[in-house]
Write an enzyme that holds these catalytic residues in place. Sequence first.
Site, PDB file in Angstrom:
ATOM      1  N   GLY A  80      -4.843   5.438  -3.676  1.00 42.43           N
ATOM      2  CA  GLY A  80      -4.480   6.818  -3.976  1.00 42.43           C
ATOM      3  C   GLY A  80      -4.506   7.083  -5.469  1.00 42.43           C
ATOM      4  N   GLY A 131     -10.891   2.554   8.494  1.00 42.56           N
ATOM      5  CA  GLY A 131     -11.355   1.686   9.572  1.00 42.56           C
ATOM      6  C   GLY A 131     -12.316   0.627   9.096  1.00 42.56           C
ATOM      7  CG  ASP A 169      -1.651   1.249   1.455  1.00 41.03           C
ATOM      8  OD1 ASP A 169      -2.310   1.690   0.499  1.00 41.03           O
ATOM      9  OD2 ASP A 169      -1.582   1.816   2.551  1.00 41.03           O
ATOM     10  CB  VAL A 170       1.105   4.259  -1.798  1.00 37.46           C
ATOM     11  CG1 VAL A 170       1.930   5.546  -1.848  1.00 37.46           C
ATOM     12  CG2 VAL A 170       1.546   3.310  -2.908  1.00 37.46           C
ATOM     13  CG  ASP A 171      -2.112   7.375   0.286  1.00 38.30           C
ATOM     14  OD1 ASP A 171      -1.099   7.873  -0.230  1.00 38.30           O
ATOM     15  OD2 ASP A 171      -3.237   7.446  -0.225  1.00 38.30           O
TER      16      ASP A 171
END
Length: 253
Positions: free
Chosen positions: A138, A80, A47-49
Site C-alpha cells: 500500500g 491471487g 501486511d496492512v491491507d
Amino acid sequence: MAQHSVQCNDWQKELLLFSCSRKLPRRMASLLELKEIFRNADAVCFDVDSTVIKEEGIDELAKFCGVGDAVAEMTRRAMGGSVTFKAALTARLGLIRPSWEQVQKLISEHPPQLTPGISELVSRLHQRGIQVFLVSGGFQSIVEHVALQVNIPTANVFANRLKFYFNGEYAGFDETQPTAESGGKGKVISHLKEQFHFKKVVMIGDGATDMEACPPADCFIGFGGNVIRKQVKEKAKWYITHFDELLKELEER
C-alpha cells in the site's frame, strides 16, 4: 559375498526405518514448530491491507476517485498471484491517478478501519520485547496513519511512495521501493535480518505477496479475517481468521 549382501540389506532396512521414524514426527510437528517460532520471534511483520486494516487501501482510494470496480478486479488478480504485483500496481494507479489532495481527503474523511484484535496483539508483542513492522504494498501516507493508530513507529513502516507534481497532480510512484514488486516483502525481511541481526522473523498477511516472503521469513501465518485468498488458505501451514488466536498462542509460554 552372500553374508555381506545380507548385512548390507539389514543396514538398508535400518536406514529406511530410521528415515520413516523421522519423517512422520516432522510432518506432525510442523505447525507446532511454527507456533514455537512465533512465540520466540525477534520481530513480527504485518501486511496492512485486509490484514491490519479491514480494507484494501488502493481499492478505497479508487472508490474515492470514481474508478472502484475496475481497480477492485485488478486487486483480486494481484492478490491471487496471477499477475506480478508491480504490473498490477502500475495499471491500477494509471486508472486512479490520485492527486495529493485526494489522498489526504481519503485519510481524513474515510480513515482505515482497524481489524479487531490487532491493537491488542501489537501491544502484547511490544510488551514481550518483539519488534513490530508494517510491510505493505500500500501507500506510505496511508500506512503511516495506520502505524500511529497501533503505536508502531513510522520508522518501522515499509510501503510504496506516491509521487506528485508541484501542483499536487499524480506523477507516478517510486519504483525503487522494494514493496513495489513481487518478492519485495522478502527483500525487506532480508534487510531487517541483516540490519538488526534478527534470528526469527514472522510474516503475517492475507495475500500471495505475503506468503512468498517466507523464506527469508522463518514463519508465515496466513490471515483470513477480512478476506480469504484461496491460494493462501490452501498452501499456508498455519492459517488463522482472528488475531485472538495469536494472543492465545502468546499465553502458552
